[in-house]
Scaffold this motif. Sequence first.
Motif, PDB file in Angstrom:
ATOM      1  N   SER A  26       0.867  -1.177   0.000  1.00 49.28           N
ATOM      2  CA  SER A  26       0.000   0.000   0.000  1.00 49.28           C
ATOM      3  C   SER A  26       0.900   1.223   0.000  1.00 49.28           C
ATOM      4  O   SER A  26       1.952   1.227   0.623  1.00 49.28           O
ATOM      5  CB  SER A  26      -0.915  -0.007   1.233  1.00 49.28           C
ATOM      6  N   ASP A  32       1.880  -1.283   3.957  1.00 49.38           N
ATOM      7  CA  ASP A  32       1.490  -2.636   4.330  1.00 49.38           C
ATOM      8  C   ASP A  32       1.781  -3.567   3.162  1.00 49.38           C
ATOM      9  O   ASP A  32       1.694  -3.171   2.003  1.00 49.38           O
ATOM     10  CB  ASP A  32       0.009  -2.696   4.687  1.00 49.38           C
ATOM     11  N   PHE A  34       0.981  -7.130   1.105  1.00 46.91           N
ATOM     12  CA  PHE A  34      -0.047  -8.115   0.802  1.00 46.91           C
ATOM     13  C   PHE A  34       0.589  -9.177  -0.081  1.00 46.91           C
ATOM     14  O   PHE A  34       1.265  -8.854  -1.060  1.00 46.91           O
ATOM     15  CB  PHE A  34      -1.217  -7.462   0.059  1.00 46.91           C
ATOM     16  N   SER A  39      -3.475  -9.758   3.369  1.00 43.87           N
ATOM     17  CA  SER A  39      -2.603  -8.957   4.214  1.00 43.87           C
ATOM     18  C   SER A  39      -1.577  -9.843   4.907  1.00 43.87           C
ATOM     19  O   SER A  39      -1.916 -10.872   5.484  1.00 43.87           O
ATOM     20  CB  SER A  39      -3.434  -8.217   5.265  1.00 43.87           C
ATOM     21  N   CYS A  40      -0.335  -9.451   4.834  1.00 43.13           N
ATOM     22  CA  CYS A  40       0.751 -10.193   5.479  1.00 43.13           C
ATOM     23  C   CYS A  40       0.538 -10.163   6.991  1.00 43.13           C
ATOM     24  O   CYS A  40       0.230  -9.118   7.556  1.00 43.13           O
ATOM     25  CB  CYS A  40       2.084  -9.546   5.095  1.00 43.13           C
ATOM     26  N   GLN A  43       3.164  -7.374   9.763  1.00 45.88           N
ATOM     27  CA  GLN A  43       3.358  -6.040   9.202  1.00 45.88           C
ATOM     28  C   GLN A  43       4.548  -5.335   9.834  1.00 45.88           C
ATOM     29  O   GLN A  43       5.155  -4.470   9.204  1.00 45.88           O
ATOM     30  CB  GLN A  43       2.083  -5.201   9.341  1.00 45.88           C
ATOM     31  N   ARG A  66      -3.029   0.058  -3.489  1.00 44.92           N
ATOM     32  CA  ARG A  66      -2.078  -1.056  -3.569  1.00 44.92           C
ATOM     33  C   ARG A  66      -1.469  -1.107  -4.957  1.00 44.92           C
ATOM     34  O   ARG A  66      -2.170  -0.963  -5.956  1.00 44.92           O
ATOM     35  CB  ARG A  66      -2.781  -2.380  -3.327  1.00 44.92           C
TER      36      ARG A  66
END
Length: 84
Positions: A26, A32, A34, A39-40, A43, A66
Motif C-alpha cells: 500500500s 502494508d 499483501f 494482508s501479510c 506487518q 495497492r
Amino acid sequence: MTPEVAYTRRAQAMLRAVVAGRAQVSCSCEPDLFIDGVSCGDQFTAHALAHAGLITASRLAAIGQRVPAALTPAGLAALADRAA
C-alpha cells in the motif's frame, strides 16, 4: 539493512514473494504488504523491510492504493547474500 529483520527466514520469504511477483504494497509512509492478495500477518517486518530500503512500490500511486511491490538493489543484494 538491519540483520534482525533482513536475515530472518520470514523476512527472506517476504523478499522471495516480492521477487516472484506475488506481493503488493500500500502506498503510505507505513506501507502494508499483501501476499497473494492477503494482508501479510507480520506487518512489523514488512514495515521494517520498507524502511530499511529493501522493498518499495513499483510505481507512484494515490495514498492507500495497492501497487505491485518491488525489490530495491539493496533488497536484491540481501536476498543474494542469504542464497550464497
